[in-house]
Design a protein around this motif. Structure first.
Motif, mmCIF file in Angstrom:
data_model
loop_
_atom_site.group_PDB
_atom_site.id
_atom_site.type_symbol
_atom_site.label_atom_id
_atom_site.label_comp_id
_atom_site.label_asym_id
_atom_site.label_seq_id
_atom_site.Cartn_x
_atom_site.Cartn_y
_atom_site.Cartn_z
ATOM 1 N N SER A 204 -3.163 0.543 -3.632
ATOM 2 C CA SER A 204 -2.777 -0.699 -2.979
ATOM 3 C C SER A 204 -2.881 -1.854 -3.959
ATOM 4 N N THR B 262 0.849 -1.182 0.000
ATOM 5 C CA THR B 262 0.000 0.000 0.000
ATOM 6 C C THR B 262 0.886 1.235 0.000
ATOM 7 N N VAL C 104 3.625 -1.096 -5.331
ATOM 8 C CA VAL C 104 2.208 -1.409 -5.491
ATOM 9 C C VAL C 104 1.993 -1.967 -6.894
#
Lengths: 421, 977
Positions: free
Chosen positions: B537, B492, B548
């Motif tokens: 995320s 994230t 990510v």
């Protein structure tokens, strides 16, 4: 110096005016002003209303099913869920009535938004007709839910009316029926546009059929037998209307039962299976035998709504037959009632609806009006399991039951000065 | 920054250059007779030690031109003036203000005789900047303003400014919620004045409002970010801090001043050859106290077993270092201060660290005789390796060990694969987490300012200020593939861009008559803020990547903007240096208020009466100085940024099968939304005794907040759940006392002491709807202080005896109010010693008394077979049933967390200058210091100064696996060139 002041002031004004707007609008969420100002945005609200109406089924189902004899509390987390399961006195202030109440009034508020904004919106006349009829239909459904659970409820409610006064459930039903009649008349007077049918009305949902089915259901509950019979007749046997779901829009019954994130963990009561007539195929349509340790009793698994994308029928076709049977029985026409009961009992191999596949009965089996009514209640129990109808059925047939009505939500009692709590 | 005059704040404040520069320069020079470029020079020393005094503000009072003395005490002014007699004033915190007359004639260079300044415990002449641009003497103010000198901040050896203020401001509760490297402090000035809108004061650096938010972007277990953004300011750059504690003092900040205002002034250049200061120190941090883990080496059934003290695995001793270099100087026209700093703090918990690199440039430019321009540039990069802790067990470090039975060997590794044998107990093995997970936060921040001040003789001065604060903050959490919680991994990244711009235009005019002085101020202020967050995320990560990138990706964005505009005017009247009256008004509008409530008016009135300057005040009186003061003012507090649009009815997206629709938000729009409004009055006195060797300042204040913002629940029949509305009321009342004494002053030895005492009583006066709980057990109910503890207690009979059954004590049927997380009172004692000319030492004791902390850390340890109660079970002293019973009586884990901390000790030796000069330096100082060295307390957790809920207004005093404040030693060298 005066020049310096003037230059300073001008400079300041220039710089400030760059970011000086005090009426900043929310870039994250559309404002009511934007939504109401454009017909295409009202179409989005109509789509949102269908989502809210579908979501409203979840709490209505779990609360009526717990308060009747369909579901049991799988978890001991919530005292009132345990209490409703066994019919104990419900604790004021603890969560139970809150969920269906709040969901119904969210639908009511969205429907009111549409009813006030759509008539003057820049939309096709058939689209306006469709959205207005849909708003009235879901508003009626919300009132039907409220009148099922409570002795009374407000029908004139909204943000400008925080102390909304209550009317009796008979008046709530009357308002629901009136709304449905207006919806029906509106769609007849101004036929629905293709835009409404193709781009607004959700897949699987049939507005016109829903109007008649709900007219039949609520007229029956309100005791208007002729009107119920007439509306039920107008529902074509092959028609269907249902709420469908997707991965991002989950079945609300699943959400309150098998969704692992849910603390209620509601499951089927075993007496539904154990008390069924031998050979009734609908039992396995609805439940799977299991021995789940619930809060108060051992519970079965559900067989329906186990998948988040399972559809939920707004009405099941045989509800219309059983409505007609009940009207006939209550009008001393036992032969017609028994014929209709047998249509339900003997149905085999249906798709998308339960089928009993039982033997037919005759007047020897059902010699009296009471016997016919008892059989109708029994057929409704197995045909219409988990449809949110059993709580009213037990009361309407004056059968053995845990509660007549549920207490008003404590949140409404606390904040609405007119609430009769 | 102390060299301001009553005329305005010319040369000193910090601000940046733009088009205004060109326009203003193009204006013709002001009137005036024949003017010449003079140069006035001199030296200032301490009257007792005879050492040069640095940082003395030297000001030509008539024209508002000033400078600061250097470390050798020398100073120089270079005004362009007509011939005549002028007054030069010398002021410094802790000293009596001195003045000298200078004659400007045919000689263009004037040397002033050495000025010896006398230490004083009373500072009525001190110059205070009240927040409008009009600097004024303390004696003219009707309200108490605390001033902390830059030395005191530097001597604290704290890594953040707010922590350095601990124990130095009467009436401020400054709590270090969290000992993570990178800071985590909350400040309450005169109690908590809000529930939902935040209670941290407004921070202003060199006239620029700066962001001090602590929003948590990824759940690291504290519900707010462990650090607050004041941590980006280097304490070494600070010249002075002024604290305005409530509405009476801060009314001119309008609807942002309810919680008080903290003004920070950074160092600036002064005339002279460039002076370079290099300061470096090494820090050594360690854990002060330990948790009482169950280590009796048996199982409950008596079987022998090895038990492990898991604290030893996650705590460590950590070295860090801090270096700062600054250069300052300049000529008649241009002066500068340039600094750079590097700060590395390796935390005392495994895997935590903070690194801060920053630079600052402050430039002041004089143009002609009446125009001053200044600019400030500050850049900082602040990077932390954050730890998950608190209530977030998944990935939590301390959290995981308090949830782990002490019979588990977390450190054991598979000899072949090197993997930990125990990868997960209740939560993932914290040692594996520190090795493999990554949780970091990086801030890149720029704060800039520009100021132009025109002060022509005999005309009002006009000042324009532009301030700009912007930063990008990225928080990342990477969980690798193949961990017990996530076989496919997750990553994230949350990026927030914050942007804050201020514009101020202020005019000041002073008009003097014999025995009457009038100072008028008028101005306006504009602030715009914009906060944007992008959250990205991914799940099922692309193997080997930490970014990510993965099979399942999602992103979202949010943005909040606010605008505030204010106009203000103030009139001050002074009679004969003995009676001062001030009246002011602020008229404020904010985009967060509903249209009907958009413009708000905040008045203020204050008076100061210097009795000791009256004719009838006896010469030989016990009090050498005495004044009475009183002030009444109103201020506001805006809805929080997250509710920036709460005035508008809004819709949000919803999915119907696969179409997007709109539904209304469950919180209704409130078109009548307005600020929380505080009324405050304060009365007090300042007194000097024994020839000003003892200074006393006493204040009583009374704050009442109306229109308190609360989430007012709606009847659900409206279709809404709630609305943000101005429905509550609360109050704070208290006293503040500061005593300064100059105990001994001689050339060989100096000793001075400061005692701060404060007491606050908070009370919720009115709520909308039912009482409610915040945090875990902090209760908000009318008639109680905010956030009192509501827990299960032991049940007692009528005579007060504990009711017991065959298992143990019985708990109450329901939770009861048992304690208060707010302190009864606070006190601190600060001693400064000077031995000879070369040695100085300071000791600060800081105490907080009577606040209760709920020790959820130890409770969880007890429940999860790691705590002291479990140890008693192992030793056979109690039964299992008794243990379960006690764990359920939550109030038994509420502890009196009163403490006294040995907050600061510092010892500095200034090497004789002759020796330093031999090394090519002008000065050389060696320092040893300690911070949070010892805590006197009965509290059984790691640290009684803690709060898992960070800066929360109501949820205070929860100890749940929070990072403890370390004990820190530091060893440093400071050299001047």
């Amino acid at each position: 110096m005066i020049r310096a002041t003037a230059v300073g002031a001008v400079l300041f004004t220039v710089i400030v005016s760059g970011g000086c707007d005090l009426d900043l609008s929310d870039p994250n969420s559309p404002t009511e002003e934007v939504v109401f100002g454009e017909g295409q945005n009202l179409i989005l609200v109509a789509i949102g209303l269908q989502a809210e109406a579908a979501a409203m089924m979840g709490p209505q189902i779990f609360v009526t099913s717990l308060a009747a004899d369909e579901l049991g509390a799988g978890s001991a987390t919530f005292d009132n869920f345990k209490a409703a399961d066994i019919g104990a006195e419900l604790v004021a202030g603890q969560y139970l009535s809150e969920a269906p109440w709040a969901a119904a009034y969210r639908v009511n508020k969205l429907a009111d938004d549409l009813l006030s904004a759509v008539p003057s919106a820049n939309l096709d006349v058939g689209t306006r007709s469709g959205i207005l009829a849909m708003a009235r239909t879901f508003k009626a459904m919300a009132f039907g839910h409220l009148a099922t659970l409570h002795e009374g409820a407000p029908i004139e409610a909204g943000i400008d009316n925080p102390d909304a006064s209550f009317v009796s459930r008979a008046e709530v039903f009357a308002e629901a029926i009136s709304l449905l009649e207006q919806a029906r008349d509106g769609t007849i007077a101004t036929p629905l546009s293709d835009e409404f049918r193709d781009d607004i009305q959700a897949d699987g949902f049939d507005l016109e059929v829903t109007i008649y089915a709900l007219l039949a259901r609520y007229n029956l509950m309100a005791g208007n037998l002729a009107a119920a019979e007439q509306a039920a007749d107008l529902v074509p046997p092959a028609a269907r209307s249902e709420f469908r779901f997707s991965a991002n829009d989950q079945n609300p019954v699943y959400s309150t039962t098998y969704n692992s994130g849910n603390a209620f963990q509601l499951r089927a009561r075993q007496d539904f299976r154990l008390e069924a007539e031998s050979g009734d195929a609908r039992v396995e349509y609805w439940v799977s035998p299991a021995s789940i340790a619930g809060a108060n009793r051992t519970l079965d698994d559900l067989a329906r709504y186990r998948d988040p994308t399972d559809a939920f029928a707004i009405y099941l076709p045989d509800e219309m037959k059983l409505i007609r049977a009940e009207v006939a029985a209550r009008s001393d026409d036992l032969a017609t009632a028994i014929d209709l009961i047998n249509e339900v009992r003997t149905q085999c191999n249906a798709t998308g609806e339960p089928a009993a596949c039982l033997d037919a009965l005759d007047s020897g089996d059902l010699p009296s009006e009471q016997a016919v009514l008892d059989e109708i209640l029994e057929q409704r129990r197995y045909e219409l399991y988990l449809q949110g109808l059993r709580f009213d059925d037990l009361r309407r047939f004056d059968a053995q039951r845990k509660y007549d009505f549920l207490p008003l939500p404590q949140t409404e009692c606390d904040r609405n000065a007119s609430a009769p709590c | 920054m102390t060299g301001r005059t009553r005329r305005g704040i010319g040369w000193s404040a910090a601000r940046a250059a733009t088009a205004a520069l060109a326009i203003l320069i193009a204006l013709p020079q002001g009137s005036a007779a024949q003017q010449d470029n003079y140069r006035i020079v001199g030296v200032v020393i301490d009257s007792t030690s005879r050492r040069p005094l640095t940082s003395v503000a030297v000001t030509l009072t008539a024209v508002g031109i000033g400078t600061l003395s250097g470390s050798d005490g020398s100073w120089a002014l270079a005004p362009r003036l007509a011939a005549g007699t002028y007054t030069v004033s010398f002021s410094r915190i802790g000293y009596e203000t001195a003045t000298r007359e200078v004659q400007l004639g045919t000689s263009l260079t004037i040397a002033v005789d050495t000025v010896a300044m006398r230490e004083s415990a009373v500072q009525l002449d001190e110059i205070i900047v009240t927040g409008t641009g009009a600097a004024t003497q303390r004696r003219a103010l009707g309200n108490a303003v605390s001033v902390v000198a830059g030395d005191a901040i530097a001597n604290a050896r704290a890594s953040t400014v707010d922590a350095a203020l601990q124990g130095k401001v009467a009436g401020a509760q400054i709590m270090s919620n969290n000992g993570s490297p990178g800071g985590g402090v909350s400040i309450r000035l005169r109690g908590t004045s809000s529930i939902v809108a935040g209670a941290e004061p407004l921070y202003i650096v060199d006239g620029v409002i700066v962001d001090n938010s602590s929003d948590q972007q990824i759940n690291f277990g504290y519900r707010t970010n462990p650090s607050n953004r004041l941590a980006d300011i280097d304490p070494n750059d600070i010249e002075r801090v002024e604290v305005l504690k409530g509405a009476a003092a801060a009314a001119l900040y309008g609807s942002r001043a309810n919680n008080g205002v903290i003004q920070i002034f950074t160092k600036r250049g002064s005339i002279g050859d460039p002076r370079i200061t290099v300061s470096t120190r090494a820090t050594y941090g360690q854990l002060e106290n330990k948790l009482p883990f169950a280590l009796t080496p048996v199982e409950p059934d008596g079987t022998p077993v090895t038990r492990y003290d898991h604290q030893d695995l996650v705590f460590r001793n950590a070295w860090g270092n801090e270096t700062s270099v600054s250069a300052s100087g300049g000529g008649e026209q241009t002066r500068f201060f340039l600094s750079g700093n590097y700060n590395k703090d390796n935390g005392i918990m495994l895997g935590s660290a903070n690194e801060r690199i920053g630079g600052r440039l402050n430039v002041d430019q004089t143009v002609g005789s009446w125009l001053n321009l200044s600019a400030g540039f500050n850049y900082v990069r602040n990077r932390s390796d954050l730890l998950i802790n608190g209530e977030n067990g998944t990935g939590g470090i301390l959290t995981a060990i308090v949830f782990t039975n002490t019979n588990v060997n977390l450190a054991e590794r598979d000899p072949v694969t090197g993997e930990f044998v125990i990868r997960q107990t209740t939560f993932p093995n914290p040692l594996e987490v520190t090795e493999r997970w990554k949780s970091s936060q990086t801030i890149n921040r720029f704060v800039g300012s520009f100021q132009a001040r025109a002060a022509p003789e005999n005309l009002p001065s006009i000042e324009y200020r532009l301030g700009y604060d912007t930063y990008g903050m990225e928080t990342d959490l990477f969980i690798p593939r193949g961990t017990p919680v996530s076989q496919t991994g997750s990553s994230t990244a949350v990026t927030r861009n914050q942007y804050l711009i201020n514009n101020d235009l202020v005019a000041n005019w002073t008009f003097g008559l014999p025995s009457l002085e009038l100072t008028s101020t008028a101005g306006m202020n504009h602030t715009y803020s914009r906060e944007q967050t992008v959250n990205a995320s991914a799940l099922d990560l692309t193997p080997t990547t930490e970014l990510v990138r993965g099979a399942v990706q999602s992103a979202s964005q949010s943005r909040f903007e606010t605008t505030t505009i204010g106009f203000f005017a103030q009139q001050q009247v002074g009679f004969d240096d003995r009676l001062y009256l001030t009246g002011a008004l602020r008229w404020d509008a904010s985009s967060t208020f509903g249209e009907s409530e958009r413009w708000q008016l905040y008045p203020k009135l204050s008076g100061s009466w210097v009795l000791s300057n009256t004719n009838w005040w006896g010469e030989g009186s016990l009090f050498s100085e005495f004044r009475l003061r009183g002030a009444l003012g109103y201020a506001g507090n805006q809805p929080p940024v997250g509710s920036a649009y709460a005035r508008i009815p809004r819709y949000t997206g919803v999915t119907n099968i696969d179409r997007i629709g709109l539904v209304h938000l469950s919180s209704a729009g409130n078109p009548n939304l307005k600020p929380e409004r505080q009324r405050e009055y304060e009365i007090g006195f300042d007194a000097g005794m024994l020839d000003d060797r003892i200074g006393l300042a006493f204040t009583y204040y009374d704050q009442y907040v109306t229109d308190l913002l609360l989430t007012r629940p709606f009847p659900p029949s409206t279709g809404y759940a709630s609305v943000l509305d101005n429905v509550g009321e609360l109050s704070n009342r208290g006293i503040e006392l500061q005593v300064n004494t100059r105990n001994i002053q001689s050339s060989d030895f100096g000793w001075s002491t400061t005692l701060n005492f404060s007491l606050n009583r908070n009370r919720v006066e009115k709520l909308a709807g039912n009482p409610f709980t915040e945090g875990y057990n902090n209760w908000v109910a009318e008639g109680h202080a905010l956030g009192v503890w509501k827990l299960f207690d032991v049940k007692r009979d009528e005579r007060g005896n504990v009711i017991e059954d065959d298992v143990g004590p019985v708990r109450t049927d329901s939770t009861v109010v048992m304690g208060d997380p707010n302190p009864d009172f606070q006190a601190s004692l600060h001693n400064e010693l000077r031995i000879g000319g070369n040695i100085t030492a300071t000791v600060l004791l800081d105490g907080v008394f009577g606040h209760d902390v709920w020790n959820q850390t130890v409770r969880i340890m007890d429940i999860f077979s790691a705590g002291p109660l479990y140890d008693r079970l192992l030793r056979g002293e109690i039964t299992q049933a008794y243990r379960s019973r006690i764990q359920g009586i939550t109030g038994l884990y509420l502890e009196d967390a009163s403490f006294v901390k040995l907050r600061e000790i510092s010892f500095a030796y200034r090497v004789p200058d002759t020796f330093a000069n031999g090394l090519g330096m002008s000065t050389l100082t060696l320092e040893v210091a300690g911070r949070n060295l010892y805590t006197f307390t009965d509290y059984t957790g790691l640290d009684p100064e803690t709060n898992m809920f960070g800066t929360s207004t109501v949820a205070r005093g929860t100890d749940f696996a929070t990072y403890p404040n370390p004990r820190t030693f530091s060893f440093g060298v400071r050299a001047g060139f």
